[in-house]
Design a protein around this motif. Sequence first.
Motif, mmCIF file in Angstrom:
data_model
loop_
_atom_site.group_PDB
_atom_site.id
_atom_site.type_symbol
_atom_site.label_atom_id
_atom_site.label_comp_id
_atom_site.label_asym_id
_atom_site.label_seq_id
_atom_site.Cartn_x
_atom_site.Cartn_y
_atom_site.Cartn_z
ATOM 1 N N ASP A 19 0.834 -1.207 0.000
ATOM 2 C CA ASP A 19 0.000 0.000 0.000
ATOM 3 C C ASP A 19 0.868 1.258 0.000
ATOM 4 N N TYR A 20 1.982 1.181 0.718
ATOM 5 C CA TYR A 20 2.878 2.337 0.770
ATOM 6 C C TYR A 20 3.554 2.561 -0.579
ATOM 7 N N TYR A 21 3.973 1.474 -1.237
ATOM 8 C CA TYR A 21 4.554 1.626 -2.577
ATOM 9 C C TYR A 21 3.541 2.257 -3.522
ATOM 10 N N GLN A 22 2.275 1.814 -3.393
ATOM 11 C CA GLN A 22 1.226 2.352 -4.248
ATOM 12 C C GLN A 22 1.045 3.846 -4.009
ATOM 13 N N GLN A 23 1.106 4.219 -2.760
ATOM 14 C CA GLN A 23 0.976 5.634 -2.406
ATOM 15 C C GLN A 23 2.093 6.464 -3.044
ATOM 16 N N LEU A 24 3.303 5.920 -3.052
ATOM 17 C CA LEU A 24 4.440 6.632 -3.628
ATOM 18 C C LEU A 24 4.439 6.596 -5.154
ATOM 19 N N GLY A 25 3.969 5.472 -5.707
ATOM 20 C CA GLY A 25 3.954 5.318 -7.164
ATOM 21 C C GLY A 25 5.220 4.657 -7.688
ATOM 22 N N PRO A 26 5.218 4.257 -8.968
ATOM 23 C CA PRO A 26 6.333 3.507 -9.544
ATOM 24 C C PRO A 26 7.684 4.213 -9.453
ATOM 25 N N ASP A 27 7.715 5.510 -9.584
ATOM 26 C CA ASP A 27 9.006 6.212 -9.580
ATOM 27 C C ASP A 27 9.497 6.525 -8.171
ATOM 28 N N ARG A 28 8.663 7.156 -7.369
ATOM 29 C CA ARG A 28 9.104 7.567 -6.035
ATOM 30 C C ARG A 28 9.390 6.369 -5.126
ATOM 31 N N SER A 29 8.726 5.233 -5.367
ATOM 32 C CA SER A 29 8.970 4.058 -4.528
ATOM 33 C C SER A 29 10.378 3.505 -4.701
ATOM 34 N N LYS A 30 11.048 3.866 -5.797
ATOM 35 C CA LYS A 30 12.439 3.449 -5.982
ATOM 36 C C LYS A 30 13.336 3.995 -4.883
ATOM 37 N N LEU A 31 12.921 5.099 -4.274
ATOM 38 C CA LEU A 31 13.728 5.732 -3.237
ATOM 39 C C LEU A 31 13.875 4.870 -1.988
ATOM 40 N N LEU A 32 13.052 3.816 -1.871
ATOM 41 C CA LEU A 32 13.110 2.926 -0.710
ATOM 42 C C LEU A 32 14.107 1.794 -0.893
ATOM 43 N N PHE A 33 14.501 1.549 -2.132
ATOM 44 C CA PHE A 33 15.210 0.317 -2.458
ATOM 45 C C PHE A 33 16.647 0.567 -2.909
ATOM 46 N N MET A 34 17.361 -0.527 -3.095
ATOM 47 C CA MET A 34 18.750 -0.474 -3.544
ATOM 48 C C MET A 34 18.794 -0.237 -5.047
ATOM 49 N N GLU A 35 18.379 0.954 -5.429
ATOM 50 C CA GLU A 35 18.384 1.380 -6.829
ATOM 51 C C GLU A 35 19.507 2.392 -7.011
ATOM 52 N N LEU A 36 20.659 1.914 -7.457
ATOM 53 C CA LEU A 36 21.840 2.766 -7.579
ATOM 54 C C LEU A 36 22.411 2.687 -8.989
ATOM 55 N N ASP A 37 22.700 3.840 -9.553
ATOM 56 C CA ASP A 37 23.407 3.868 -10.838
ATOM 57 C C ASP A 37 24.898 3.650 -10.606
ATOM 58 N N SER A 38 25.615 3.347 -11.652
ATOM 59 C CA SER A 38 27.057 3.138 -11.529
ATOM 60 C C SER A 38 27.726 4.403 -10.987
#
Length: 264
Positions: A188-207
Amino acid sequence: MKDKKYLCAMLCGVLLLMSFTLSPPRKIKVYLIGDSTMCLYPTKQFPINGWGMPFANYFDEGVTIDNRAKGGRSTRTFLAENRWQPIADSLNAGDYVLMQFGHNDEGPPPQYADRYTPVPDYKVNLIKFITETRAKNAIPILITPVSRRGFDKDGKAKETHIPYTKAVFEIGAEYKVPVIDLDKMSRDYYQQLGPDRSKLLFMELDSAEHPNYPLGRHDNTHFNEYGARKMAQIVLNDLKAQHIPLADHIVKGTNAPTVNPQAK
């Protein structure tokens, strides 16, 4: 002479009584058992965090958190590697065991045959944790597996743990164990944030974005420090909502300002 002996005995008795009275109460121990989404990580792997890491910082001095979760473990391998028995042996009355498995139990064979646990066996293992916890007059709490981050083409957060979350609720109802539905609440929290902003919670790192991950990392299962803290807060808030006595030890703050308004 008798009076002196009497006074000495009285004094010794008072001192003995005071030693018992002044002894600090035993701390409640809270064991966390589960997988990589909950476990501890060394500094060299930062910013990855299991939600059990920030969770430990929200309690007063009456509670000790012992995080025994381990990456890659299912209920089956947690037992097979003798990770549970030392906990069961150490439990005291009033302690807690928070258990969150499912991510690795559901890994399909042949790729994950080493840890795969079919739902019926998963339920048997959870029952073992529960009954052996209660045998020591300690308190079990079930937690559904935290949701992975994934969205369908319409932007709806996907549900990925359906049979295992269902199994947790069935065991919770049968054995009258509190269930924290982290699967649903995280989704539900991911849904609240949406597909893009929810990336901020996870190990999403560019090189080259972080020195510990020079090649980057794109991971929708494991949390960074911010995401782990948000998941911990979800669990803490549900402990409060369900009026579980452990919640009485969550630190309480005020809305009073903590910075001098004259500070520059």
